[in-house]
Design a protein around this motif. Structure first.
Motif, PDB file in Angstrom:
ATOM      1  N   TYR A 114       0.821  -1.218   0.000  1.00 54.34           N
ATOM      2  CA  TYR A 114       0.000   0.000   0.000  1.00 54.34           C
ATOM      3  C   TYR A 114       0.860   1.276   0.000  1.00 54.34           C
ATOM      4  O   TYR A 114       0.547   2.257   0.668  1.00 54.34           O
ATOM      5  CB  TYR A 114      -0.974  -0.015   1.186  1.00 54.34           C
ATOM      6  CG  TYR A 114      -1.878  -1.217   1.155  1.00 54.34           C
ATOM      7  CD1 TYR A 114      -2.948  -1.276   0.264  1.00 54.34           C
ATOM      8  CD2 TYR A 114      -1.640  -2.318   1.964  1.00 54.34           C
ATOM      9  CE1 TYR A 114      -3.770  -2.403   0.202  1.00 54.34           C
ATOM     10  CE2 TYR A 114      -2.449  -3.440   1.918  1.00 54.34           C
ATOM     11  CZ  TYR A 114      -3.512  -3.481   1.029  1.00 54.34           C
ATOM     12  OH  TYR A 114      -4.317  -4.597   0.963  1.00 54.34           O
ATOM     13  N   ASP A 117      -1.347   5.346  -3.177  1.00 54.84           N
ATOM     14  CA  ASP A 117      -2.763   5.502  -2.830  1.00 54.84           C
ATOM     15  C   ASP A 117      -3.690   5.306  -4.019  1.00 54.84           C
ATOM     16  O   ASP A 117      -4.900   5.148  -3.847  1.00 54.84           O
ATOM     17  CB  ASP A 117      -3.007   6.892  -2.233  1.00 54.84           C
ATOM     18  CG  ASP A 117      -2.409   7.040  -0.843  1.00 54.84           C
ATOM     19  OD1 ASP A 117      -2.084   5.996  -0.231  1.00 54.84           O
ATOM     20  OD2 ASP A 117      -2.252   8.178  -0.375  1.00 54.84           O
ATOM     21  N   SER A 118      -3.126   5.360  -5.222  1.00 53.98           N
ATOM     22  CA  SER A 118      -3.953   5.222  -6.420  1.00 53.98           C
ATOM     23  C   SER A 118      -3.084   4.837  -7.609  1.00 53.98           C
ATOM     24  O   SER A 118      -1.849   4.965  -7.560  1.00 53.98           O
ATOM     25  CB  SER A 118      -4.666   6.544  -6.737  1.00 53.98           C
ATOM     26  OG  SER A 118      -3.709   7.546  -7.073  1.00 53.98           O
ATOM     27  N   GLU A 120      -3.091   6.463 -10.310  1.00 53.76           N
ATOM     28  CA  GLU A 120      -2.585   7.737 -10.833  1.00 53.76           C
ATOM     29  C   GLU A 120      -1.256   8.114 -10.173  1.00 53.76           C
ATOM     30  O   GLU A 120      -0.310   8.515 -10.855  1.00 53.76           O
ATOM     31  CB  GLU A 120      -3.612   8.856 -10.586  1.00 53.76           C
ATOM     32  CG  GLU A 120      -4.876   8.750 -11.422  1.00 53.76           C
ATOM     33  CD  GLU A 120      -5.864   7.715 -10.906  1.00 53.76           C
ATOM     34  OE1 GLU A 120      -6.784   7.348 -11.671  1.00 53.76           O
ATOM     35  OE2 GLU A 120      -5.720   7.257  -9.751  1.00 53.76           O
ATOM     36  N   SER A 121      -1.180   7.985  -8.859  1.00 52.12           N
ATOM     37  CA  SER A 121       0.065   8.340  -8.175  1.00 52.12           C
ATOM     38  C   SER A 121       1.179   7.350  -8.511  1.00 52.12           C
ATOM     39  O   SER A 121       2.346   7.732  -8.655  1.00 52.12           O
ATOM     40  CB  SER A 121      -0.145   8.415  -6.658  1.00 52.12           C
ATOM     41  OG  SER A 121      -0.538   7.180  -6.127  1.00 52.12           O
ATOM     42  N   SER A 154      -2.080  -4.192 -10.203  1.00 54.15           N
ATOM     43  CA  SER A 154      -2.025  -4.341  -8.739  1.00 54.15           C
ATOM     44  C   SER A 154      -1.967  -5.820  -8.411  1.00 54.15           C
ATOM     45  O   SER A 154      -2.532  -6.658  -9.113  1.00 54.15           O
ATOM     46  CB  SER A 154      -3.247  -3.690  -8.080  1.00 54.15           C
ATOM     47  OG  SER A 154      -4.435  -4.354  -8.468  1.00 54.15           O
ATOM     48  N   GLN A 236      -5.538  -5.550  -3.274  1.00 51.53           N
ATOM     49  CA  GLN A 236      -4.655  -4.527  -3.843  1.00 51.53           C
ATOM     50  C   GLN A 236      -3.474  -4.166  -2.942  1.00 51.53           C
ATOM     51  O   GLN A 236      -3.189  -2.995  -2.705  1.00 51.53           O
ATOM     52  CB  GLN A 236      -5.465  -3.269  -4.169  1.00 51.53           C
ATOM     53  CG  GLN A 236      -6.615  -3.533  -5.117  1.00 51.53           C
ATOM     54  CD  GLN A 236      -7.506  -2.320  -5.311  1.00 51.53           C
ATOM     55  OE1 GLN A 236      -7.276  -1.260  -4.746  1.00 51.53           O
ATOM     56  NE2 GLN A 236      -8.542  -2.488  -6.106  1.00 51.53           N
ATOM     57  N   ASN A 332       1.347  11.203  -3.725  1.00 47.22           N
ATOM     58  CA  ASN A 332       0.049  10.656  -3.296  1.00 47.22           C
ATOM     59  C   ASN A 332      -0.910  11.779  -2.912  1.00 47.22           C
ATOM     60  O   ASN A 332      -2.077  11.790  -3.322  1.00 47.22           O
ATOM     61  CB  ASN A 332       0.236   9.725  -2.096  1.00 47.22           C
ATOM     62  CG  ASN A 332       0.663   8.318  -2.477  1.00 47.22           C
ATOM     63  OD1 ASN A 332       0.408   7.865  -3.603  1.00 47.22           O
ATOM     64  ND2 ASN A 332       1.319   7.635  -1.566  1.00 47.22           N
ATOM     65  N   CYS A 335      -2.136  13.889  -5.910  1.00 49.92           N
ATOM     66  CA  CYS A 335      -3.176  13.194  -6.681  1.00 49.92           C
ATOM     67  C   CYS A 335      -4.524  13.249  -5.957  1.00 49.92           C
ATOM     68  O   CYS A 335      -5.584  13.329  -6.591  1.00 49.92           O
ATOM     69  CB  CYS A 335      -2.764  11.746  -6.954  1.00 49.92           C
ATOM     70  SG  CYS A 335      -1.393  11.580  -8.121  1.00 49.92           S
ATOM     71  N   LYS A 336      -4.486  13.222  -4.632  1.00 49.24           N
ATOM     72  CA  LYS A 336      -5.729  13.320  -3.859  1.00 49.24           C
ATOM     73  C   LYS A 336      -6.351  14.708  -4.032  1.00 49.24           C
ATOM     74  O   LYS A 336      -7.554  14.845  -4.158  1.00 49.24           O
ATOM     75  CB  LYS A 336      -5.446  13.081  -2.376  1.00 49.24           C
ATOM     76  CG  LYS A 336      -5.193  11.628  -2.007  1.00 49.24           C
ATOM     77  CD  LYS A 336      -4.901  11.519  -0.521  1.00 49.24           C
ATOM     78  CE  LYS A 336      -4.558  10.089  -0.132  1.00 49.24           C
ATOM     79  NZ  LYS A 336      -4.181  10.000   1.297  1.00 49.24           N
ATOM     80  N   LYS A 339      -8.202  15.207  -7.265  1.00 45.23           N
ATOM     81  CA  LYS A 339      -9.532  14.571  -7.239  1.00 45.23           C
ATOM     82  C   LYS A 339     -10.532  15.413  -6.457  1.00 45.23           C
ATOM     83  O   LYS A 339     -11.696  15.428  -6.734  1.00 45.23           O
ATOM     84  CB  LYS A 339      -9.439  13.157  -6.630  1.00 45.23           C
ATOM     85  CG  LYS A 339      -8.728  12.165  -7.538  1.00 45.23           C
ATOM     86  CD  LYS A 339      -8.756  10.784  -6.939  1.00 45.23           C
ATOM     87  CE  LYS A 339      -8.137   9.769  -7.871  1.00 45.23           C
ATOM     88  NZ  LYS A 339      -8.161   8.397  -7.321  1.00 45.23           N
TER      89      LYS A 339
END
Length: 339
Positions: A114, A117-118, A120-121, A154, A236, A332, A335-336, A339
């Protein structure tokens, strides 16, 4: 029969390469042979990316170089192929970052569960050349460096019986990539880690040596793991790239113009591989369902909480990870915010 033939071919080829018997075999019709090894099938995005690499190099330097691609671990399991790349017996190999930790522990950063976080990141980090160069060139002293990264999705668990919560992992034997971070991750989940070559997973699950494994969806179809493991859970826990690594001595032997061609070929390989990834994942899911595979959505946070302590453990034991880790956390957060 096919597996026996594959192992026989692999043994003969690897033995020849390992004992340095190639000699003039490195040259054919006046062209230097470039050997590339990987562990996937000929329909996998990695292979399709490498075909783009081959085409780009040979379209510009075909009078000097003959690129040959060996899929399906024909030149041996990933760890053995890395060793052959170190010595220059082969020139390039596609491998997971987990297999590179023994050569430089900076690669432990990718084994952190983990970490991203996404998606995208994850992509933003991997496309950040300033950030990745220090990692990719860390193994120069070991005789190789990374020249390109490939999408590998993932990583999720799949097994003979359903894994819906972290508690369902307790006591299960799960195949992992051979490195200490992944073994520790499985300990935190309460499972028993079973490090082994990717090529051994199908038979190990089939024969009950292990209960399951962890990988992306393509393993279910391209490697037929869906025939023996019918439950795939989207927990994931990792986003780990595959890397194309090359022998440093060979890369340094190239002229400036030739190196530019090989570098551009590596970029083309990444572009093609990534363009095929999502398309093949969709097909793999559809095909897996016809094989009887059950896809399970789960509470990812429950899995995440079990293994987050590994971040602090790795950072305390390996200080060189800290600046990279902090930069990834910045990305991370960026990217948050978007959004």
């Amino acid at each position: 029969m096919f597996k026996f033939m594959k192992r026989t071919i692999a043994f003969l080829v690897v033995s020849t390469l390992a004992f340095g018997l190639v000699g003039c075999g490195n040259v054919a019709n006046g062209r230097r042979i470039i050997r590339i090894s990987h562990g996937q099938s000929e329909t996998h995005p990695d292979h399709l990316g490498l075909l783009a690499f081959e085409e780009y190099v040979e379209s510009r330097l075909g009078d000097k170089y003959d690129v040959q691609i060996f899929p399906n671990e024909l030149l041996g399991p990933s760890v053995k192929a890395i060793e052959l790349t170190q010595t220059g017996a082969i020139d390039f190999v596609v491998t997971s970052t987990g297999n590179l930790e023994t050569f430089d522990n900076i690669y432990q950063i990718y084994s952190m569960p983990y970490l991203f976080d996404s998606v995208e990141s994850y992509h933003k980090v991997m496309d950040n050349k300033e950030l990745t160069d220090s990692i990719f060139k860390s193994t120069e002293a070991a005789g190789f460096e990374a020249v390109a990264w490939f999408e590998a999705g993932s990583r999720n668990f799949y097994a003979k019986s359903p894994i819906k919560t972290p508690e369902d992992l307790v006591g299960k034997k799960i195949r992992v990539i051979e490195n200490p971070a992944n073994v520790r991750m499985m300990e935190l989940f309460g499972a028993a880690a079973a490090p082994m070559s990717f090529g051994e997973v199908y038979t190990a699950i089939q024969q009950g040596v292990i209960d399951g494994a962890e990988n992306n969806e393509l393993a279910l179809t391209n490697n037929k793991h869906g025939e023996v493991a019918k439950h795939y859970v989207y927990n994931q826990h990792q986003m780990v790239p595959d890397l194309l690594i090359g022998n440093v001595k060979f890369l340094n032997s190239l002229s400036k113009e030739e190196r530019a061609v090989f570098d551009e070929a590596a970029k083309k390989a990444t572009e093609v591989e990534r363009s095929k990834w999502d398309e093949q994942v969709k097909k793999a899911i559809s095909q897996s369902k016809t094989m009887g595979v059950n896809f399970i959505e789960t509470d990812v946070q429950a899995f995440k909480e079990k293994v987050l302590p590994l971040h602090k453990e790795l950072l305390s034991k390996n200080p060189k990870l800290k600046p990279i880790y902090e930069k990834i956390q910045e990305i991370n957060n960026q990217c948050k915010e978007v959004k």
